[in-house]
Design an enzyme around this catalytic site. Sequence first.
Site, PDB file in Angstrom:
ATOM      1  N   HIS A   6       0.834  -1.204   0.000  1.00  0.00           N
ATOM      2  CA  HIS A   6       0.000   0.000   0.000  1.00  0.00           C
ATOM      3  C   HIS A   6       0.868   1.253   0.000  1.00  0.00           C
ATOM      4  O   HIS A   6       1.294   1.730   1.054  1.00  0.00           O
ATOM      5  CB  HIS A   6      -0.902  -0.040   1.243  1.00  0.00           C
ATOM      6  CG  HIS A   6      -1.951   1.033   1.294  1.00  0.00           C
ATOM      7  ND1 HIS A   6      -2.920   1.057   2.266  1.00  0.00           N
ATOM      8  CD2 HIS A   6      -2.182   2.116   0.519  1.00  0.00           C
ATOM      9  CE1 HIS A   6      -3.702   2.106   2.089  1.00  0.00           C
ATOM     10  NE2 HIS A   6      -3.277   2.768   1.039  1.00  0.00           N
ATOM     11  N   ARG A  71      -2.257   8.661  -6.218  1.00  0.00           N
ATOM     12  CA  ARG A  71      -2.640   9.279  -4.951  1.00  0.00           C
ATOM     13  C   ARG A  71      -4.144   9.097  -4.735  1.00  0.00           C
ATOM     14  O   ARG A  71      -4.953   9.486  -5.580  1.00  0.00           O
ATOM     15  CB  ARG A  71      -2.284  10.765  -5.033  1.00  0.00           C
ATOM     16  CG  ARG A  71      -2.276  11.453  -3.718  1.00  0.00           C
ATOM     17  CD  ARG A  71      -1.775  12.893  -3.871  1.00  0.00           C
ATOM     18  NE  ARG A  71      -2.396  13.685  -2.831  1.00  0.00           N
ATOM     19  CZ  ARG A  71      -3.005  14.844  -3.015  1.00  0.00           C
ATOM     20  NH1 ARG A  71      -3.042  15.384  -4.201  1.00  0.00           N
ATOM     21  NH2 ARG A  71      -3.562  15.470  -2.003  1.00  0.00           N
ATOM     22  N   GLU A 284       1.608   2.641   3.703  1.00  0.00           N
ATOM     23  CA  GLU A 284       0.973   3.804   3.067  1.00  0.00           C
ATOM     24  C   GLU A 284       1.897   5.021   3.092  1.00  0.00           C
ATOM     25  O   GLU A 284       1.450   6.152   3.177  1.00  0.00           O
ATOM     26  CB  GLU A 284      -0.391   4.139   3.712  1.00  0.00           C
ATOM     27  CG  GLU A 284      -1.322   4.896   2.756  1.00  0.00           C
ATOM     28  CD  GLU A 284      -2.709   5.179   3.320  1.00  0.00           C
ATOM     29  OE1 GLU A 284      -2.879   5.116   4.541  1.00  0.00           O
ATOM     30  OE2 GLU A 284      -3.620   5.454   2.519  1.00  0.00           O
ATOM     31  N   ARG A 290       2.387  11.978   8.365  1.00  0.00           N
ATOM     32  CA  ARG A 290       3.772  12.148   7.912  1.00  0.00           C
ATOM     33  C   ARG A 290       4.756  12.443   9.040  1.00  0.00           C
ATOM     34  O   ARG A 290       5.956  12.505   8.817  1.00  0.00           O
ATOM     35  CB  ARG A 290       3.853  13.271   6.884  1.00  0.00           C
ATOM     36  CG  ARG A 290       3.007  12.939   5.663  1.00  0.00           C
ATOM     37  CD  ARG A 290       3.189  13.944   4.542  1.00  0.00           C
ATOM     38  NE  ARG A 290       2.335  13.572   3.422  1.00  0.00           N
ATOM     39  CZ  ARG A 290       2.626  13.808   2.147  1.00  0.00           C
ATOM     40  NH1 ARG A 290       3.726  14.415   1.831  1.00  0.00           N
ATOM     41  NH2 ARG A 290       1.803  13.432   1.199  1.00  0.00           N
TER      42      ARG A 290
HETATM   43 ZN   LIG Z   1      -4.056   4.557   0.773  1.00  0.00          ZN
END
Ligand SMILES: [Zn+2]
Length: 337
Positions: A6, A71, A284, A290
């Site tokens: 992912h 995205r 991910e 982040r």
């Molecule tokens: Zn995702």
Amino acid sequence: MIIDCHGHYTTVPGALEGWRKSQIGSLDGSSPPPKRSALVISDDELRESVEKAQLRLQRERGTDLTLFSPRAMAMAHHIGTADTSLEWSRQCNDLIHRVCTLYPRNFAPVCQLPQSPGVPPANCIPELERCVKELGFVGCNLNPDPSGGHWKEPPLTDRWWYPLYEKMVELDVPAMVHVSASCNPCFHGTGAHYLNGDTTAFMQFLASDLFSDFPTLKFIIPHGGGAVPYHWGRYRGLAQDMKRPLLKDYLLKNVFFDTCVYHQAGIDLLLRVIPAENILFASEMVGAVRGVDPETGFYFDDTKRYIDGAPGLSADDRYKIYEGNARRVFSRLKLPA
Ligand SMILES: [Zn+2]
């Protein structure tokens, strides 16, 4: 080998966003839609966009291959018509193809589908076929809610979706159930809409005979399965009350969970509740969260640390989660020698 099932191309060069803006700007008829060829991005720009981000993090964290898709937030299926979505999906998928061609050892391609609110999902079949047959894609992301937070489509288990499932089965590609941006202010995108989508899809599957109709259809529910593992007892109990088969004998033949859960306790629970056969490693990155966790000093989305730190995980289960399950679920994945 460590396969991250992912990852999105969240660091795409700015020219793509410019093309998309121009496309959206044309929707009121004030300008013609941009041509596909109007998007020009060099291989060097593509390299630069991943070298300092996804590739650096792969090296630092010790993962090998990322299943790479456009995205998710930007899929925005609610914008424009089915044609808008098709043109946008083609551009995004072509860039994924190019990055995966430049770095075949680091990325394998997963496509965005040109879904559009109210349009039968059968319209996605040509793009899915193009991606899989011509460009070597190994999976797709399926949005259960192309309206972007207003949930206007039939459930994923409705026959509305069946033509697309028939094609997925024929091509032997799984889908990650993945919503896009939320246009509903009640639902924060990554904090609520994503997890709602995951949980909603699981309950739809539970209440249906979908996998009797499609015994080989495969879905990955991302973000650790939303609320599902935490509420596993509720789902087992609901299945029992509804006279459904045991989850382990039915749903878990077709439904898999990823490990995009950003703390140790959450991963520990996932590993304890869901059989290792049904868990695929994922982070991910670079994506939803982040920052660095001040409690650990490491990135929240450095999920490999949690798997490595999970108490009592056998070497066999670790192999399944890191590699074996991904090879099985993404059966078209051909890894370079
Ligand atoms: Zn995702």
